[in-house]
Design an enzyme around this catalytic site. Sequence first.
Site, PDB file in Angstrom:
ATOM      1  N   SER A  72       0.802  -1.532  -0.090  1.00  0.00           N
ATOM      2  CA  SER A  72       0.116   0.361   0.139  1.00  0.00           C
ATOM      3  C   SER A  72       1.210   1.087   0.054  1.00  0.00           C
ATOM      4  O   SER A  72       2.433   1.101   0.551  1.00  0.00           O
ATOM      5  CB  SER A  72      -0.694  -0.016   1.155  1.00  0.00           C
ATOM      6  OG  SER A  72      -1.804  -0.745   1.122  1.00  0.00           O
TER       7      SER A  72
HETATM    8  N1  SAH Z   1      -1.676  -4.770   4.406  1.00  0.00           N
HETATM    9  C1  SAH Z   1      -0.623  -4.641   2.857  1.00  0.00           C
HETATM   10  C2  SAH Z   1      -1.372  -4.653   1.422  1.00  0.00           C
HETATM   11  C3  SAH Z   1      -1.863  -6.061   1.474  1.00  0.00           C
HETATM   12  S1  SAH Z   1      -3.091  -5.986  -0.215  1.00  0.00           S
HETATM   13  C4  SAH Z   1       0.331  -3.540   2.628  1.00  0.00           C
HETATM   14  O1  SAH Z   1       0.569  -3.632   4.319  1.00  0.00           O
HETATM   15  O2  SAH Z   1       1.319  -2.618   1.904  1.00  0.00           O
HETATM   16  C5  SAH Z   1      -4.247  -7.298  -0.158  1.00  0.00           C
HETATM   17  C6  SAH Z   1      -3.462  -8.254   0.368  1.00  0.00           C
HETATM   18  O3  SAH Z   1      -4.915  -8.734   0.761  1.00  0.00           O
HETATM   19  C7  SAH Z   1      -3.629  -9.254  -0.079  1.00  0.00           C
HETATM   20  O4  SAH Z   1      -2.163 -10.132  -0.639  1.00  0.00           O
HETATM   21  C8  SAH Z   1      -4.225 -10.591  -0.829  1.00  0.00           C
HETATM   22  O5  SAH Z   1      -3.821 -11.920  -1.325  1.00  0.00           O
HETATM   23  C9  SAH Z   1      -4.917 -10.730   0.441  1.00  0.00           C
HETATM   24  N2  SAH Z   1      -6.619 -10.844   0.359  1.00  0.00           N
HETATM   25  C10 SAH Z   1      -7.127 -10.690  -0.404  1.00  0.00           C
HETATM   26  N3  SAH Z   1      -8.857 -11.044  -0.082  1.00  0.00           N
HETATM   27  C11 SAH Z   1      -8.175 -11.713   1.451  1.00  0.00           C
HETATM   28  C12 SAH Z   1      -9.333 -12.600   2.276  1.00  0.00           C
HETATM   29  N4  SAH Z   1     -10.602 -12.733   2.196  1.00  0.00           N
HETATM   30  N5  SAH Z   1      -8.491 -12.964   3.068  1.00  0.00           N
HETATM   31  C13 SAH Z   1      -7.579 -12.377   3.365  1.00  0.00           C
HETATM   32  N6  SAH Z   1      -6.403 -11.820   2.760  1.00  0.00           N
HETATM   33  C14 SAH Z   1      -7.089 -11.701   1.114  1.00  0.00           C
END
Ligand code: SAH
Length: 222
Positions: A72
Site C-alpha cells: 500500500s
Molecule cells: N496490507 C498490505 C497490502 C495488502 S494487499 C500492505 O501493507 O502493503 C491486499 C492483500 O489482501 C493481498 O495480499 C491479498 O492476497 C489479501 N486478501 C484478499 N482477500 C483476502 C481474504 N479474503 N482474506 C485474507 N486476505 C485477503
Amino acid sequence: MHSAQIQRQGIGMTSARTRHRLLARLRAHGIREVRVLQAIFDTPRHLFIDEALAHQAYEDIALPIGYGQTISQPFIVARMTEMLGAGEATTQRVLEIGTGCGYQTAVLAQLVDWVFTIERVGALQQAARARLQQLNYRNISYRNGDGFSGWASNQPFDAIIVTAAPETVPPGLCAQLARGGRLVIPVGADDQRLRVITRTPHGFDERQHDAVRFVPMVPGRR
Ligand code: SAH
C-alpha cells in the site's frame, strides 16, 4: 554498526533523509498523529519490497509485490492507522485482514499490544512472517485463511483493518468488534471509499471517507 542495523536503517535512497521527506509529505497531506508518523519513519519499507524497486521505497506510491498484489501507499497506511485509533491507549488488540508483504502489520505492531493478521495467499503469508520475525516484531499472530470470517477464537478486537476491498461490508467482521471498537475498510468495486464502522452500545455507527483503490477481497484461501 552491525550490517543488519545498517540494512534496517538504510543508505542512499533508503536513508533517514529520504524518510524525512516522506514524513513531510504525509504531514502536508494531513497526517497529524505523532506516534503514527514515528512508526512510518521507523519502518524499513525498502525491506518489504523487491530489491529492484528499493530506490522507490520511500516515495508515496503503491508498488507491486507479486501474486498480482501490491504494497500500500504510505499515505493510505498512515490514514487508515489514524482512523483505527492505533495511536490511542485503548486500542490494544487489532485484527488485520490482508497481510500482503506485512508493511501495514509492522506499522501496527509498533503502536498496539498485539496484531492478529490473516492472509489468504499462503506464499505471501509465509514470506511476511519470515520477514517480520527477522525484523524482530514479536507481538504478531499469523494465519493463512479467509478474512471474511475474521478470527473468532481471538475476538473481540478493539479494531479491525481490512486492506483489500469487498463489495459490501462483511457482517461477520462487525460482530467481532469490541464495544467502542472500530472497523476501517475499503468498500466497493470500481468506485471504492474508505468506511469507518464503530460499535456503539446500541448498534453500529457508519461513516464514509476518502476514495481509494485496493485489490479486491477474494473469498477462500490458496
Ligand atoms: N496490507 C498490505 C497490502 C495488502 S494487499 C500492505 O501493507 O502493503 C491486499 C492483500 O489482501 C493481498 O495480499 C491479498 O492476497 C489479501 N486478501 C484478499 N482477500 C483476502 C481474504 N479474503 N482474506 C485474507 N486476505 C485477503
